[in-house]
Design a protein around this motif. Sequence first.
Motif, PDB file in Angstrom:
ATOM      1  N   ASN A 306       0.845  -1.189   0.000  1.00 10.34           N
ATOM      2  CA  ASN A 306       0.000   0.000   0.000  1.00 10.34           C
ATOM      3  C   ASN A 306       0.879   1.238   0.000  1.00 10.34           C
ATOM      4  O   ASN A 306       1.792   1.376   0.818  1.00 10.34           O
ATOM      5  N   ASP A 308      -0.108   4.471   0.449  1.00  8.94           N
ATOM      6  CA  ASP A 308      -0.675   5.677   1.080  1.00  8.94           C
ATOM      7  C   ASP A 308      -1.280   5.291   2.422  1.00  8.94           C
ATOM      8  O   ASP A 308      -2.142   4.407   2.496  1.00  8.94           O
ATOM      9  N   ASN A 311      -4.942   4.772   3.006  1.00  2.41           N
ATOM     10  CA  ASN A 311      -5.622   3.536   2.584  1.00  2.41           C
ATOM     11  C   ASN A 311      -5.671   2.492   3.702  1.00  2.41           C
ATOM     12  O   ASN A 311      -6.320   1.452   3.528  1.00  2.41           O
ATOM     13  N   LYS A 314      -8.823   0.381   4.594  1.00  2.98           N
ATOM     14  CA  LYS A 314      -9.617   0.047   3.413  1.00  2.98           C
ATOM     15  C   LYS A 314      -9.371  -1.423   3.055  1.00  2.98           C
ATOM     16  O   LYS A 314      -8.273  -1.946   3.262  1.00  2.98           O
ATOM     17  N   ASN A 374     -12.007  -1.496  -1.692  1.00  3.56           N
ATOM     18  CA  ASN A 374     -12.793  -0.438  -1.066  1.00  3.56           C
ATOM     19  C   ASN A 374     -14.134  -0.258  -1.780  1.00  3.56           C
ATOM     20  O   ASN A 374     -14.449   0.816  -2.309  1.00  3.56           O
ATOM     21  N   GLU A 382      -6.496   5.528  -5.579  1.00  7.73           N
ATOM     22  CA  GLU A 382      -5.716   4.609  -4.742  1.00  7.73           C
ATOM     23  C   GLU A 382      -4.807   3.723  -5.604  1.00  7.73           C
ATOM     24  O   GLU A 382      -5.212   3.238  -6.662  1.00  7.73           O
TER      25      GLU A 382
END
Length: 393
Positions: A306, A308, A311, A314, A374, A382
């Motif tokens: 991931n 970010d 996120n 999510k 998500n 994303e």
Amino acid sequence: MKNIKLIFSFLILIAVTISCSKEDGIDKDTSFLSTALSSNVDKIFDISTNNSGNVKITPTGEGVTSFSVSYGHGTGAAVNVAPGESTTHSYPEGTYTVTILATDIAGHETTSTHSLTVTYRAPQNITVNKSIAGYNLTINKVTALYATAAYTVYYGDVANEVGTPLAINYITPNALDNNANPDYTGVSVSNLPIHTYSAAGSYNLRVVANSGGVAKTEVIIPISIYDPFGLPMTFENPNVNYFFGTFGNVTFDKIANPFPTGINASATVGKYVKTVGANTWSGTYSPLDSPIDFALGNKIKVWVYNTDAANIGKKLNIELEAGVAGSGAPGNGVGVLKIAFTTANAWEELVFDFSTISAIPSTSKFKQLVLRFNDSASGTGELFYVDNIRLTN
């Protein structure tokens, strides 16, 4: 004097009557026929250009009452042809001597010979309809203009390969069923044996269109044969077609690993982007050659990266679809698990334990894997990476 004139006129009338007692120009003298000979005996050859070999032969001549034509091919008897008429014969490619016997009104015969050369043209516009499933290649239909003899197929996986013949007007039932506007008058509907390659790789499929004579035309089609697509998905095998179709405005690409650190130092990974405004239901789908078999395990593990911190929390969905008939697999919509990201800027492993879904028996098999992210909100751009999707106990 008047009587003398009458007598004289009567004598003249008698003389004229006697002289006309035989019809003008009709007598038994037929000696002139001996000089009525035929002449200028020749021919007109009209050779077809469609590789049928058909040649229309029209004998010509002056003073001819009948012709007899010997084709110079085959064992058939000569053919009688009336003046002004023609005869047609089908020839293989080659050179022949056509003999014409002309008969005149007196029964005199004149014989002439004529050289005939039949040359077939090279086929044009070859098209090949094929299908590939795993290691298996099926040729559904081949067409070409001016191809009149069987096609020859070379699959490209054997040294000194002997070509496989494929009949003209051949088509498989599969191609027949899937053509929206077929015109298959006179076709031969059958199945050419499926050709099975022994290994994944790149091959050159060669199809030769034969004219029926010396001329021929060929087309070479590059063929890619892949190893079966299924779990594990590592993105590392060049002989696997890692297919991730997309829907709802996400993108997915196989790329070099931008973060070869931690648990994942592999060279290649999958890049998933839920673009801005992408639908809540967006995602990827992967039809599998080798089904997910719960007899071999019921947990699917995935490495994710991931990018970010926003996120975190999510969830990534793994959804199993296309249950194999007879395996006990439920319908679509049951095999769905969602696991949240717990970190950012590092590889982590997510575990999807399908044993927690009681509606999925341990005998279940599924032939499609779906990834969604998500699914409660539209996309905001994303970005994350996935790798090493595998089935375990």
